[in-house]
Scaffold this motif. Sequence first.
Motif, PDB file in Angstrom:
ATOM      1  N   UNK A   4      -5.224   3.738  -6.885  1.00  0.00           N
ATOM      2  CA  UNK A   4      -6.091   3.864  -8.051  1.00  0.00           C
ATOM      3  C   UNK A   4      -5.208   4.066  -9.272  1.00  0.00           C
ATOM      4  N   UNK A   5      -5.444   3.267 -10.287  1.00  0.00           N
ATOM      5  CA  UNK A   5      -4.689   3.365 -11.533  1.00  0.00           C
ATOM      6  C   UNK A   5      -5.679   3.749 -12.619  1.00  0.00           C
ATOM      7  N   UNK A 102      -4.070   6.769   0.132  1.00  0.00           N
ATOM      8  CA  UNK A 102      -4.702   6.771  -1.192  1.00  0.00           C
ATOM      9  C   UNK A 102      -3.764   7.399  -2.212  1.00  0.00           C
ATOM     10  N   UNK A 103      -3.485   6.665  -3.277  1.00  0.00           N
ATOM     11  CA  UNK A 103      -2.632   7.141  -4.357  1.00  0.00           C
ATOM     12  C   UNK A 103      -3.373   6.940  -5.668  1.00  0.00           C
ATOM     13  N   UNK A 104      -3.330   7.951  -6.534  1.00  0.00           N
ATOM     14  CA  UNK A 104      -3.891   7.851  -7.873  1.00  0.00           C
ATOM     15  C   UNK A 104      -2.776   8.038  -8.883  1.00  0.00           C
ATOM     16  N   UNK A 105      -2.683   7.121  -9.843  1.00  0.00           N
ATOM     17  CA  UNK A 105      -1.753   7.260 -10.961  1.00  0.00           C
ATOM     18  C   UNK A 105      -2.570   7.465 -12.228  1.00  0.00           C
ATOM     19  N   UNK A 106      -2.205   8.459 -13.034  1.00  0.00           N
ATOM     20  CA  UNK A 106      -2.849   8.700 -14.323  1.00  0.00           C
ATOM     21  C   UNK A 106      -1.800   8.424 -15.385  1.00  0.00           C
ATOM     22  N   UNK A 107      -2.022   7.376 -16.169  1.00  0.00           N
ATOM     23  CA  UNK A 107      -0.996   6.932 -17.088  1.00  0.00           C
ATOM     24  C   UNK A 107      -1.609   6.383 -18.384  1.00  0.00           C
ATOM     25  N   UNK A 108      -0.957   5.411 -18.989  1.00  0.00           N
ATOM     26  CA  UNK A 108      -1.230   4.972 -20.353  1.00  0.00           C
ATOM     27  C   UNK A 108      -1.206   3.450 -20.468  1.00  0.00           C
ATOM     28  N   UNK A 133     -10.635   3.178 -14.469  1.00  0.00           N
ATOM     29  CA  UNK A 133      -9.922   3.252 -13.196  1.00  0.00           C
ATOM     30  C   UNK A 133      -9.978   1.888 -12.520  1.00  0.00           C
ATOM     31  N   UNK A 134      -8.808   1.417 -12.088  1.00  0.00           N
ATOM     32  CA  UNK A 134      -8.710   0.196 -11.288  1.00  0.00           C
ATOM     33  C   UNK A 134      -8.432   0.589  -9.848  1.00  0.00           C
ATOM     34  N   UNK A 135      -9.005  -0.151  -8.926  1.00  0.00           N
ATOM     35  CA  UNK A 135      -8.728   0.039  -7.503  1.00  0.00           C
ATOM     36  C   UNK A 135      -7.978  -1.182  -7.000  1.00  0.00           C
ATOM     37  N   UNK A 136      -6.794  -0.963  -6.478  1.00  0.00           N
ATOM     38  CA  UNK A 136      -6.011  -2.017  -5.851  1.00  0.00           C
ATOM     39  C   UNK A 136      -5.999  -1.764  -4.356  1.00  0.00           C
ATOM     40  N   UNK A 137      -6.194  -2.814  -3.571  1.00  0.00           N
ATOM     41  CA  UNK A 137      -6.081  -2.704  -2.124  1.00  0.00           C
ATOM     42  C   UNK A 137      -4.802  -3.374  -1.689  1.00  0.00           C
ATOM     43  N   UNK A 138      -4.056  -2.667  -0.863  1.00  0.00           N
ATOM     44  CA  UNK A 138      -2.759  -3.161  -0.411  1.00  0.00           C
ATOM     45  C   UNK A 138      -2.772  -3.280   1.105  1.00  0.00           C
ATOM     46  N   UNK A 139      -2.453  -4.465   1.585  1.00  0.00           N
ATOM     47  CA  UNK A 139      -2.306  -4.730   3.019  1.00  0.00           C
ATOM     48  C   UNK A 139      -0.937  -5.358   3.210  1.00  0.00           C
TER      49      UNK A 139
END
Length: 155
Positions: A4-5, A102-108, A133-139
């Motif tokens: 999550x970005x 699950x990883x969340x980044x809070x940035x700019x 918030x964007x959700x990226x799925x990584x496989x």
Amino acid sequence: MKIYIMRHGQAGLYANSDAERELTGTGRQQSADMADWLSAIEPTLDCVLHSPYIRAAQTWDVIGNFFTVNKVEVCEDITPYGDAEFIADYVKALVAQHNHETILLVSHLPVVSYLTSAMTAGKHMPAFATSAIACLEMNGNDCHLKWLETPASIK
């Protein structure tokens, strides 16, 4: 695995430096609204990375109580003009080394857009509203943008 970005909440325009800009009341409320919405989908986060800039740290302070979190890290590299390729490699290393789901980044801006592009092999470079918030799925090595939500779109 989900990444999550999040862009920090709305911040005031005036401070001694860009790093010292603080959230507005609207920024706090929109960030809380987004966290309330996201925590219904993803109540537990394995790892949170946030920028050391005041507005990103304050965003995390506002939203942190909505989640169960295993690890929180202030990350000097995710400031507005951080190196998106380096950050993408760091996130991939966290996944590989610690098996984070699950990883969340809070940035700019603009780094959140550049990071989304770097993670999705240039397929997406979305514009982020404040508190979006964007959700990226990584496989494996494949990563795609699943969704991007804003305070206006979750209402």
